[in-house]
Design an enzyme around this catalytic site. Structure first.
Site, PDB file in Angstrom:
ATOM      1  N   SER A 174       0.878  -1.186   0.000  1.00 32.15           N
ATOM      2  CA  SER A 174       0.000   0.000   0.000  1.00 32.15           C
ATOM      3  C   SER A 174       0.907   1.226   0.000  1.00 32.15           C
ATOM      4  CB  SER A 174      -0.898   0.035   1.236  1.00 32.15           C
ATOM      5  OG  SER A 174      -0.130   0.403   2.375  1.00 32.15           O
ATOM      6  N   LYS A 180       7.000   3.559   4.573  1.00 30.85           N
ATOM      7  CA  LYS A 180       7.885   2.947   5.577  1.00 30.85           C
ATOM      8  C   LYS A 180       9.160   2.438   4.914  1.00 30.85           C
ATOM      9  CE  LYS A 180       5.145   3.250   9.220  1.00 30.85           C
ATOM     10  NZ  LYS A 180       5.479   3.991  10.423  1.00 30.85           N
TER      11      LYS A 180
HETATM   12  N1  LIG Z   1      -0.479  -0.967  15.447  1.00 24.81           N
HETATM   13  C1  LIG Z   1       0.110  -1.840  14.659  1.00 24.81           C
HETATM   14  O1  LIG Z   1      -0.366  -2.961  14.492  1.00 24.81           O
HETATM   15  C2  LIG Z   1       1.388  -1.468  13.952  1.00 24.81           C
HETATM   16  C3  LIG Z   1       2.046  -2.460  13.216  1.00 24.81           C
HETATM   17  C4  LIG Z   1       3.228  -2.144  12.573  1.00 24.81           C
HETATM   18  C5  LIG Z   1       3.745  -0.863  12.640  1.00 24.81           C
HETATM   19  N2  LIG Z   1       3.073   0.095  13.362  1.00 24.81           N
HETATM   20  C6  LIG Z   1       3.648   1.442  13.409  1.00 24.81           C
HETATM   21  O2  LIG Z   1       3.790   1.822  14.745  1.00 24.81           O
HETATM   22  C7  LIG Z   1       3.556   3.225  14.873  1.00 24.81           C
HETATM   23  C8  LIG Z   1       2.499   3.486  15.930  1.00 24.81           C
HETATM   24  O3  LIG Z   1       1.327   2.792  15.580  1.00 24.81           O
HETATM   25  P1  LIG Z   1       0.007   2.910  16.424  1.00 24.81           P
HETATM   26  O4  LIG Z   1      -0.788   1.699  16.154  1.00 24.81           O
HETATM   27  O5  LIG Z   1       0.331   3.293  17.818  1.00 24.81           O
HETATM   28  O6  LIG Z   1      -0.686   4.129  15.665  1.00 24.81           O
HETATM   29  P2  LIG Z   1      -1.549   5.363  16.239  1.00 24.81           P
HETATM   30  O7  LIG Z   1      -2.140   6.024  15.049  1.00 24.81           O
HETATM   31  O8  LIG Z   1      -2.472   4.890  17.295  1.00 24.81           O
HETATM   32  O9  LIG Z   1      -0.431   6.263  16.886  1.00 24.81           O
HETATM   33  C9  LIG Z   1       0.322   7.193  16.163  1.00 24.81           C
HETATM   34  C10 LIG Z   1       0.314   8.492  16.956  1.00 24.81           C
HETATM   35  O10 LIG Z   1       1.106   9.444  16.243  1.00 24.81           O
HETATM   36  C11 LIG Z   1       0.382  10.656  16.129  1.00 24.81           C
HETATM   37  N3  LIG Z   1       0.805  11.302  14.876  1.00 24.81           N
HETATM   38  C12 LIG Z   1       0.608  10.865  13.610  1.00 24.81           C
HETATM   39  N4  LIG Z   1       1.156  11.728  12.736  1.00 24.81           N
HETATM   40  C13 LIG Z   1       1.733  12.712  13.477  1.00 24.81           C
HETATM   41  C14 LIG Z   1       2.469  13.875  13.158  1.00 24.81           C
HETATM   42  N5  LIG Z   1       2.746  14.202  11.887  1.00 24.81           N
HETATM   43  N6  LIG Z   1       2.896  14.668  14.167  1.00 24.81           N
HETATM   44  C15 LIG Z   1       2.648  14.358  15.458  1.00 24.81           C
HETATM   45  N7  LIG Z   1       1.955  13.261  15.827  1.00 24.81           N
HETATM   46  C16 LIG Z   1       1.501  12.450  14.843  1.00 24.81           C
HETATM   47  C17 LIG Z   1      -1.080  10.259  16.116  1.00 24.81           C
HETATM   48  O11 LIG Z   1      -1.927  11.305  16.521  1.00 24.81           O
HETATM   49  C18 LIG Z   1      -1.084   9.076  17.086  1.00 24.81           C
HETATM   50  O12 LIG Z   1      -1.328   9.500  18.391  1.00 24.81           O
HETATM   51  C19 LIG Z   1       3.176   3.726  13.491  1.00 24.81           C
HETATM   52  O13 LIG Z   1       4.279   4.319  12.878  1.00 24.81           O
HETATM   53  C20 LIG Z   1       2.751   2.477  12.769  1.00 24.81           C
HETATM   54  O14 LIG Z   1       2.985   2.586  11.395  1.00 24.81           O
HETATM   55  C21 LIG Z   1       1.915  -0.188  14.006  1.00 24.81           C
END
Ligand SMILES: NC(=O)c1ccc[n+]([C@@H]2O[C@H](COP(=O)([O-])OP(=O)(O)OC[C@H]3O[C@@H](n4cnc5c(N)ncnc54)[C@H](O)[C@@H]3O)[C@@H](O)[C@H]2O)c1
Length: 380
Positions: A174, A180
């Protein structure tokens, strides 16, 4: 960076408990985007002010907070200057694959925000805190599903009689996943030219409602259930609790790496307490085990049945994504184990806890039931 999120919040509680000084930054991007699809976190979460005060009252400690967008270099500059961090965990990106596939606006927003936020961080570290460790969240989705084993970042290759140790080819599924990949390339390059220490985490899909620090509802983290912001296993649990069918996409034979929230937070905390050597770029594949989507759907159905005596229906729906539904999958995940990581939560045990926590908020899930079924089509 990203302290208000699903992983950021429990990670900050863990780091506090381990005695670190914790400063968070967030612009509440996820809260806003989730509201736009008429959904909300199934577990209620308070304002950042309330969350910080609840963490403090629970005895975990004080969190400093800056509201701001990490893709704004001036704002990030201010925060790094004020805190002089020894380590930065970068979770603050647009993290929904379906969101990135909604259209050009969302694709561009994902490209710009994600890639710019990481390059901003690289420059701030180089210029202000060159010994700071960047721990960056990537995803197992960067690799795609190749027909060979997936190593941790690099592999040995022989081609036309010559050998090298090279980055393993990425094949994301995607626009989100491609950002990433670009982040990983940029971090690798920053490490090569400026010796910045980096841990690039290829994380599997995370599931769960609790970590050791989340002892009462005041400390809950967000939990998304809608088709844009929710992830596979968490959504299946929410569907079962709400009395809706569990919906694997397509045949459901797609395999992915998964890990519990507790295990995710443990791995990240370990990565911070055991940082890379100065100037090292290391890649971890961070997942406990890989499962097919069908296996997860069936396990949720079984655990839900055992605990409630009710039957959750499994209904396969047309796959909105363009992805292989039958494929080889064999990624490695040895490096975190070598660092001392041991899995704490088993799948069935964790599903049982998720179902129990969500059952208290069934009404909140049902209120947003229209946002649960898949609508975002990769081919649209
Ligand atoms: N949850 C999963 O299953 C998973 C799996 C693999 C990778 N990830 C990665 O882990 C990281 C966290 O995931 P998550 O599930 O906690 O997501 P989430 O969306 O719950 O948390 C991300 C946080 O970052 C903040 N944010 C986003 N863009 C921002 C910006 N430009 N400036 C300031 N704050 C910003 C959001 O408001 C949110 O609070 C992400 O980078 C995601 O790609 C998550």
């Amino acid at each position: 960076m990203g302290i208000d999120g699903y992983i950021g919040w429990p990670l900050s509680l863990r780091l506090l408990r381990e005695g670190h000084e914790v400063t968070g930054m967030d612009n509440f991007y996820t809260r806003k985007r989730v509201r736009e699809v008429n959904s909300d976190s199934a577990l209620p979460i308070g304002s950042m002010k309330k969350r910080i005060s609840d963490a403090s009252s629970s005895g975990l400690g004080e969190i400093k907070f800056f509201r701001g967008d990490v893709s704004n270099s001036e704002k990030l500059h201010e925060v790094i200057k004020a805190t002089e961090p020894e380590a930065v965990v970068h979770l603050a990106e647009q993290r929904s694959a379906p969101y990135s596939m909604l259209g050009l606006k969302q694709a561009k927003e994902t490209m710009v925000k994600n890639i710019v936020s990481t390059i901003n961080l690289v420059y701030e570290v180089k210029d202000q805190v060159p010994d700071c460790h960047i721990l960056k969240l990537g995803t197992m989705g960067e690799y795609g599903t190749p027909n060979i084993d997936i190593p941790e970042g690099f592999f040995d290759i022989e081609y036309r009689g010559r050998k090298d140790h090279l980055p393993f080819p990425k094949n994301a599924g995607s626009w989100y996943h491609w950002t990433k990949v670009h982040d990983s390339n940029n971090l690798m390059f920053a490490n090569r030219v400026w010796n910045i220490s980096v841990t690039d985490v290829m994380q599997g899909v995370v599931y769960g409602t609790r970590t050791e620090e989340i002892s009462d509802p005041d400390l809950y983290t967000r939990f998304d259930t809608d088709e844009v912001w929710g992830t596979a296993l968490n959504r299946f649990c929410a569907q079962a609790v709400a009395g809706l069918p569990i919906t694997p996409y397509g045949k459901g034979n797609q395999a992915r790496g998964f890990l519990s929230l507790e295990d995710s937070v443990s791995c990240l905390a370990l990565g911070i307490s055991k940082p890379p050597k100065k100037g090292e770029y290391r890649v971890y594949n961070q997942f406990d085990e890989y499962y097919t989507v069908n296996h997860l759907a069936k396990t949720v159905q079984e655990v839900y049945g055992e605990e409630t005596g009710k039957i959750a229906e499994i209904k396969h729906v047309e796959n909105p994504r363009v992805e292989m539904e039958d494929h080889y999958y064999n990624p490695e995940n040895q490096k975190l184990k070598d660092l001392g990581y041991r899995r704490k939560r088993e799948l069935r045990q964790e599903i049982s806890i998720i179902l129990e926590d969500l059952s208290r908020y069934r009404d909140r899930i049902l209120k947003h039931r229209d946002s649960i079924m898949p609508r975002t089509l990769w081919k649209a």
